[in-house]
Design a protein around this motif. Sequence first.
Motif, short mmCIF file in Angstrom:
data_model
loop_
_atom_site.label_atom_id
_atom_site.label_comp_id
_atom_site.label_asym_id
_atom_site.label_seq_id
_atom_site.Cartn_x
_atom_site.Cartn_y
_atom_site.Cartn_z
N ALA A 1 2.14 17.35 33.42
CA ALA A 1 2.90 16.34 32.69
C ALA A 1 4.22 16.00 33.38
CB ALA A 1 3.17 16.82 31.26
N PRO B 1 4.15 10.26 34.28
CA PRO B 1 4.87 9.87 33.07
C PRO B 1 3.96 9.34 31.96
CG PRO B 1 5.23 8.25 34.79
CD PRO B 1 4.47 9.39 35.40
N ARG B 2 2.74 8.98 32.29
CA ARG B 2 1.81 8.45 31.28
C ARG B 2 0.73 9.45 30.89
NH1 ARG B 2 3.15 4.36 34.64
NH2 ARG B 2 4.04 2.50 33.72
N LYS C 1 -1.14 12.73 29.33
CA LYS C 1 -1.06 13.44 28.05
C LYS C 1 -0.40 14.79 28.26
CE LYS C 1 -4.02 14.92 24.22
NZ LYS C 1 -2.91 15.31 23.47
N CYS D 1 3.91 21.43 24.71
CA CYS D 1 4.84 21.00 23.66
C CYS D 1 5.36 22.18 22.86
CB CYS D 1 4.16 19.98 22.74
SG CYS D 1 3.79 18.41 23.56
N ALA E 1 11.64 13.74 30.04
CA ALA E 1 11.08 13.00 28.91
C ALA E 1 10.01 13.77 28.15
CB ALA E 1 10.51 11.67 29.40
N ILE E 2 9.63 14.94 28.61
CA ILE E 2 8.56 15.69 27.93
C ILE E 2 8.90 15.98 26.47
CG2 ILE E 2 7.36 17.93 27.86
CD1 ILE E 2 7.03 17.70 30.87
N LYS F 1 10.48 14.19 24.35
CA LYS F 1 10.21 12.95 23.61
C LYS F 1 8.71 12.68 23.56
CE LYS F 1 11.31 8.10 23.25
NZ LYS F 1 12.09 6.99 23.75
N ARG F 2 8.02 12.89 24.68
CA ARG F 2 6.58 12.66 24.71
C ARG F 2 5.84 13.61 23.77
NH1 ARG F 2 5.57 13.14 30.93
NH2 ARG F 2 3.38 13.02 30.33
N CYS F 3 6.47 14.76 23.48
CA CYS F 3 5.89 15.73 22.54
C CYS F 3 6.33 15.45 21.10
CB CYS F 3 6.34 17.14 22.91
SG CYS F 3 5.60 17.78 24.42
N ASN F 4 7.15 14.42 20.92
CA ASN F 4 7.69 14.09 19.59
C ASN F 4 8.46 15.25 18.97
OD1 ASN F 4 6.67 11.40 19.48
ND2 ASN F 4 4.65 12.25 19.05
#
Length: 115
Positions: free
Chosen positions: A45, A49-50, A52, A58, A93-94, A96-99
């Motif tokens: 990851a 950047p795109r 999963k 996460c 950004a991980i 954020k990508r993991c919410n």
Amino acid sequence: MKCCKFIAVALMSLLITLASIEAAGECGRMPIGQAAASLSPCLAATKNPRGKVPPVCCAKVGALIRTNPRCLCAVMLSPLAKNAGINPGIAIAIPKRCNIRNRPAGKRCGRYIVP
């Protein structure tokens, strides 16, 4: 002979002091290499950047943010990360990508800002 013993004791004291300083770094008492190894599920990851982000990644990132958010930054900017081919601009950004809700959004990590 007393001089040699004094030098040996002084050298040992210095080494112990240096070890304790290193042990209390950005990742607390956990060596940065150990912290980096715990984030190994995130490796793919950090390069796409795109891509999963795996749930285990996460979970590891979330746990590190809860316990020591500065450690996550230190790992991303470390020579270990650079040698592994991690792109800090993508890695930052991980969370954020993991919410992850409690991520340190807006905080600086080197020249990067956590989204």
